[in-house]
Write a protein that holds these residues in place. Structure first.
Motif, PDB file in Angstrom:
ATOM      1  N   LYS A 194      -3.548   5.287  -1.861  1.00 34.73           N
ATOM      2  CA  LYS A 194      -4.007   4.199  -2.723  1.00 34.73           C
ATOM      3  C   LYS A 194      -4.507   3.029  -1.888  1.00 34.73           C
ATOM      4  O   LYS A 194      -4.144   2.873  -0.726  1.00 34.73           O
ATOM      5  CB  LYS A 194      -2.877   3.731  -3.641  1.00 34.73           C
ATOM      6  CG  LYS A 194      -2.439   4.768  -4.658  1.00 34.73           C
ATOM      7  CD  LYS A 194      -1.421   4.171  -5.613  1.00 34.73           C
ATOM      8  CE  LYS A 194      -1.015   5.176  -6.669  1.00 34.73           C
ATOM      9  NZ  LYS A 194      -0.027   4.602  -7.627  1.00 34.73           N
ATOM     10  N   GLU A 195      -5.337   2.202  -2.512  1.00 35.10           N
ATOM     11  CA  GLU A 195      -5.822   1.020  -1.824  1.00 35.10           C
ATOM     12  C   GLU A 195      -4.708  -0.033  -1.722  1.00 35.10           C
ATOM     13  O   GLU A 195      -3.806  -0.073  -2.555  1.00 35.10           O
ATOM     14  CB  GLU A 195      -7.010   0.432  -2.589  1.00 35.10           C
ATOM     15  CG  GLU A 195      -8.267   1.271  -2.500  1.00 35.10           C
ATOM     16  CD  GLU A 195      -9.476   0.541  -3.055  1.00 35.10           C
ATOM     17  OE1 GLU A 195     -10.587   1.074  -2.910  1.00 35.10           O
ATOM     18  OE2 GLU A 195      -9.309  -0.544  -3.629  1.00 35.10           O
ATOM     19  N   ARG A 196      -4.854  -0.861  -0.710  1.00 36.78           N
ATOM     20  CA  ARG A 196      -3.905  -1.952  -0.551  1.00 36.78           C
ATOM     21  C   ARG A 196      -4.123  -2.949  -1.693  1.00 36.78           C
ATOM     22  O   ARG A 196      -5.244  -3.391  -1.938  1.00 36.78           O
ATOM     23  CB  ARG A 196      -4.128  -2.626   0.805  1.00 36.78           C
ATOM     24  CG  ARG A 196      -3.048  -3.569   1.224  1.00 36.78           C
ATOM     25  CD  ARG A 196      -3.269  -4.037   2.651  1.00 36.78           C
ATOM     26  NE  ARG A 196      -3.233  -2.924   3.598  1.00 36.78           N
ATOM     27  CZ  ARG A 196      -3.295  -3.092   4.918  1.00 36.78           C
ATOM     28  NH1 ARG A 196      -3.397  -4.316   5.427  1.00 36.78           N
ATOM     29  NH2 ARG A 196      -3.277  -2.042   5.711  1.00 36.78           N
ATOM     30  N   GLU A 197      -3.036  -3.315  -2.370  1.00 35.94           N
ATOM     31  CA  GLU A 197      -3.147  -4.210  -3.512  1.00 35.94           C
ATOM     32  C   GLU A 197      -2.331  -5.485  -3.288  1.00 35.94           C
ATOM     33  O   GLU A 197      -1.292  -5.461  -2.633  1.00 35.94           O
ATOM     34  CB  GLU A 197      -2.658  -3.532  -4.799  1.00 35.94           C
ATOM     35  CG  GLU A 197      -1.172  -3.193  -4.795  1.00 35.94           C
ATOM     36  CD  GLU A 197      -0.648  -2.759  -6.159  1.00 35.94           C
ATOM     37  OE1 GLU A 197      -1.380  -2.877  -7.163  1.00 35.94           O
ATOM     38  OE2 GLU A 197       0.514  -2.315  -6.207  1.00 35.94           O
ATOM     39  N   GLN A 240       0.845  -1.197   0.000  1.00 36.89           N
ATOM     40  CA  GLN A 240       0.000   0.000   0.000  1.00 36.89           C
ATOM     41  C   GLN A 240       0.876   1.242   0.000  1.00 36.89           C
ATOM     42  O   GLN A 240       1.849   1.328   0.757  1.00 36.89           O
ATOM     43  CB  GLN A 240      -0.908   0.000   1.229  1.00 36.89           C
ATOM     44  CG  GLN A 240      -1.941   1.098   1.231  1.00 36.89           C
ATOM     45  CD  GLN A 240      -2.968   0.917   2.315  1.00 36.89           C
ATOM     46  OE1 GLN A 240      -2.759   0.236   3.317  1.00 36.89           O
ATOM     47  NE2 GLN A 240      -4.144   1.525   2.139  1.00 36.89           N
TER      48      GLN A 240
END
Length: 126
Positions: A43-46, A39
């Protein structure tokens, strides 16, 4: 209760390598589903890589890390690893180890993961 503790994050220059480790305690099973997520701010955790262990081990990677990252698990020591080679500035982020009990294949679905570590920071400079 499964506990996950990550280590190995650092600051490196582009092209360098790091090896992240995730020590798992409190749960052992012949099958497991684990993954590495990252992350960055805003931003979103990917998902980055995932692994399903059992009679056979299968792995899965996002396209941007294929050929550079390798996920593996030492079942004897119960340690999940992420070997990261040829690092790029875009790989910068907080890296999290995650796990859940049962899956048919390695999964990127964040909501499937029940257990999470506290994260370890990776910074790659150009």
């Amino acid at each position: 209760q499964l506990q996950l503790v990550e280590s190995g994050g650092d600051s490196v220059q582009a092209g360098g390598s790091l090896r992240l480790s995730c020590a798992a305690t409190g749960y052992t099973a012949s099958t497991y589903c684990m993954g590495w997520f990252r992350q960055t701010q805003g931003k979103e955790r990917e998902a980055v890589a995932a692994i399903r262990g059992g009679a056979t081990t299968t792995t899965r990677y996002i396209d941007s890390v294929k050929g550079r990252f390798t996920i593996s698990k030492d079942s004897a020591k119960n340690i999940l690893s992420l070997q990261m080679n040829n690092l790029e500035p875009e790989d910068t982020g907080m890296y999290y180890c995650a796990a859940f009990a049962s899956c048919s294949a390695p999964t990127f679905g964040r909501d499937r993961y029940r257990y999470w570590g506290q994260g370890t920071q990776v910074t790659v400079s150009s």
